[in-house]
Design a protein around this motif. Structure first.
Motif, mmCIF file in Angstrom:
data_model
loop_
_atom_site.group_PDB
_atom_site.id
_atom_site.type_symbol
_atom_site.label_atom_id
_atom_site.label_comp_id
_atom_site.label_asym_id
_atom_site.label_seq_id
_atom_site.Cartn_x
_atom_site.Cartn_y
_atom_site.Cartn_z
ATOM 1 N N THR A 1 -0.026 -0.722 -6.423
ATOM 2 C CA THR A 1 1.220 -0.687 -5.658
ATOM 3 C C THR A 1 1.562 -1.989 -4.938
ATOM 4 N N TYR B 1 3.833 6.033 2.000
ATOM 5 C CA TYR B 1 3.869 6.411 0.589
ATOM 6 C C TYR B 1 3.316 7.816 0.352
ATOM 7 N N MET C 1 8.741 3.704 -1.197
ATOM 8 C CA MET C 1 8.230 2.482 -1.814
ATOM 9 C C MET C 1 8.850 1.281 -1.100
ATOM 10 N N ASP D 1 9.657 7.177 -4.481
ATOM 11 C CA ASP D 1 9.070 7.192 -5.816
ATOM 12 C C ASP D 1 9.097 8.597 -6.405
ATOM 13 N N SER E 1 11.625 6.213 -10.355
ATOM 14 C CA SER E 1 10.529 5.585 -9.603
ATOM 15 C C SER E 1 11.097 4.340 -8.936
ATOM 16 N N ASP F 1 13.627 -0.093 -10.845
ATOM 17 C CA ASP F 1 12.771 1.074 -11.035
ATOM 18 C C ASP F 1 12.045 0.980 -12.374
#
Length: 553
Positions: A61, A200, A255, A275, A309, A330
């Motif tokens: 990430t 997150y 995110m 996300d 996402s 994304d």
């Protein structure tokens, strides 16, 4: 066959080949190119996921980067975030990295080179790093630094002498959740910057059910976490006002986070890119509270009604209509939300030419900026595989006068074609030559400092705004530049791209115009200021004036 005939035939083929090559070169568009100057600039940092292989969503990430002037000398310095070896998260084979990884600060020497001053400055955090932002949260005239981590964040207060002090605990910002994207904004217009931190998910290392080709479980395998809004009390401390302000969502999977005045009412709003679920768009009600209008505004989902996402959101007026638009890279086709000015956004990634290109990539960070100084905001997109250390090339879209975006990556020089597993990105004029350069953070690899060569052949203006009644960084200020009968608009925004921060100086490409007819700035306090006949080719410093009748100086 007769030898002279063969020779003649070869001569004709070579001549024809040369003609075609010359014709192709002549017909090829001319754009500024990117030159990778990372090594030449003295930047030796190398990012690490804290492991020998990518084995979980935590490692996949991070991380971000920042352009900011920590020592106030007028040159942009660089901060780079690193990950770390963390027992229980990292693969045991990577334990040789334990205690050896940290973030890095590079001071701009003003001659195209940088010096690593991490140790001297005291900002080499060894947490599992995600985002970084530099703002003057205490309004004392220098840039402080905030870093999110998988775990405790860090707030470094700038001491004004080239060093920083960790004040996380005394500022009230300790938090064990997985901090990721963040943004500073003065949501209550009291002159102090508040902080929104996206969180997150609740990672469970024991969960092992996943599609084998993915190498590890995705975000839907884990429970989300609530974000946090901190109000700056003005005394160096922050208070958690998440529930009071109406932005508490316990199942979010943030995110990227950004903030600006997207409804043109004079206060700052917040966008959260989540996300694999709907996004949040918090409209500032002007009374200390927010309302999530993402569904009504059309920004909760993609053009096809899908929960993408979503990664790092970026605001900018790409069609110069006076309304701030929104770019959200994304794992699919990307989302380009065009602000209609009527309370809702229209997703235009397919119509504007982004979707057809981005569908082949996993896009993380996007930056609006005028790369060739023609007065229109272009787009840089950086890409990288989400589950493996498989590199992808970055993409540069040229703005055709707000009508469409054209992929010009092939014309940006050989350095731009190199592939990396990219995450964060920022743009800024590190060499002060008038065009914007790029900084890209790559997983398990060196970063890239890409110098823009050729962009400064046109005219430009940069504006460095200093607040007095407003926050000192003038975050939330809106600036209009009118020249040749056309008006451009920029907002000063703290966060940019994925987990990153770009140059705070508002940058305007002016094409062939040698002066600006009018510069107008609306400060966060509501004070407006107007200047006429401003020469191009300068960094113009504007200090917020005292309030006069009607809110004007």
């Amino acid at each position: 066959m007769n030898r002279p005939v063969v020779v003649l035939g070869l001569f004709i083929l070579l001549a024809l080949s040369g003609w075609l090559t010359a014709y192709g070169e002549e017909a090829k568009p001319s754009y500024p190119i990117w030159v990778d100057v990372t090594e030449k600039a003295g930047i030796a940092f190398r990012h690490s996921i804290g492991d020998d292989e990518m084995s979980n969503i935590v490692e996949a990430t991070g991380s971000g980067c920042a352009f900011f002037d920590y020592d106030g000398d007028g040159d942009l310095d660089i901060y780079l975030v690193n990950e770390t070896y963390l027992p229980g998260i990292s693969h045991i084979k990577g334990r040789s990295l334990q205690g050896k990884l940290k973030n890095a600060l590079y001071r701009n020497n003003g001659d195209g080179t940088f010096t690593d001053v991490t140790e001297a400055a005291g900002v080499g955090d060894q947490g599992f790093g995600m985002a970084c932002l530099a703002v003057d949260y205490d309004n004392d005239g220098d840039a402080d630094l905030f870093v999110t981590n998988y775990g405790q964040p860090v707030l470094y207060r700038n001491n004004g002498d080239g060093t920083f002090t960790d004040v996380t605990r005394e500022a009230g910002l300790e938090n064990d959740l997985w901090g990721i994207g963040c943004t500073f904004l003065d949501y209550d217009n009291d002159g102090y910057l508040d902080l929104y931190v996206g969180h997150y998910l609740q990672y469970d290392p024991s969960y092992k059910y996943y599609y084998a080709a993915d190498a590890f479980p995705g975000p839907l395998a884990y429970q989300g976490q609530p974000d946090t809004l901190y109000r700056n009390r003005g005394d160096g401390t922050f208070e958690d006002v998440t529930q009071k302000a109406g932005v508490y969502n316990p199942e979010g999977r943030a995110m990227g986070v950004s903030s600006c005045d997207f409804d043109n009412d004079g206060d700052m709003d917040i966008f959260v890119a989540n996300d694999a679920m709907e996004n949040y768009m918090y409209q500032n009600n002007g009374d200390g509270t927010f309302t999530n209008i993402a569904l009504l505004a059309g920004t909760a989902f993609s053009q096809n009604g899908e929960a993408t996402s979503a990664m790092g959101p970026e605001f900018g007026d790409f069609n110069s209509d006076g309304w701030i638009d929104l770019l959200v890279p994304d794992m699919g086709y990307g989302c380009l939300y065009m602000n209609t000015g009527q309370g809702f956004f229209e997703e235009m990634s397919a119509q504007m030419g982004l979707a057809a290109v981005l569908g082949q990539y996993t896009s993380w960070s996007g930056n609006f900026f005028d790369y060739d100084l023609d007065g229109h905001l272009d787009i840089l997109i950086v890409n990288g595989d989400p589950h493996h250390l498989e590199p992808e090339e970055s993409v540069l879209f040229w703005n055709d006068q707000g009508n469409r975006f054209i992929d010009i990556s092939d014309f940006c020089g050989p350095d731009f074609q190199e592939k990396f597993v990219s995450r964060g990105s920022a743009v800024g004029d590190y060499d002060n030559d008038g065009d914007l350069d790029a900084l890209i953070l790559n997983l398990n690899d060196r970063p890239r400092l890409l110098r823009n060569e050729g962009g400064s052949s046109r005219h430009w203006l940069m504006i460095h705004a200093i607040g007095t009644q407003s926050n000192r960084d003038a975050i939330g200020a809106r600036i209009w530049v009118t020249t040749g009968g056309r008006t451009q608009m920029r907002d000063i925004i703290s966060s940019s791209g994925y987990l990153s921060q770009s140059d705070y100086r508002a940058h305007f490409g002016l094409g062939g115009q040698e002066k600006v007819d009018e510069v107008k700035i609306r400060w966060p306090s509501g004070v407006t200021q107007v200047l006429k006949d401003v020469p191009a080719g300068q960094v113009l410093t504007l200090t917020e004036p005292s309030t006069g009748p009607g809110g004007s100086p």
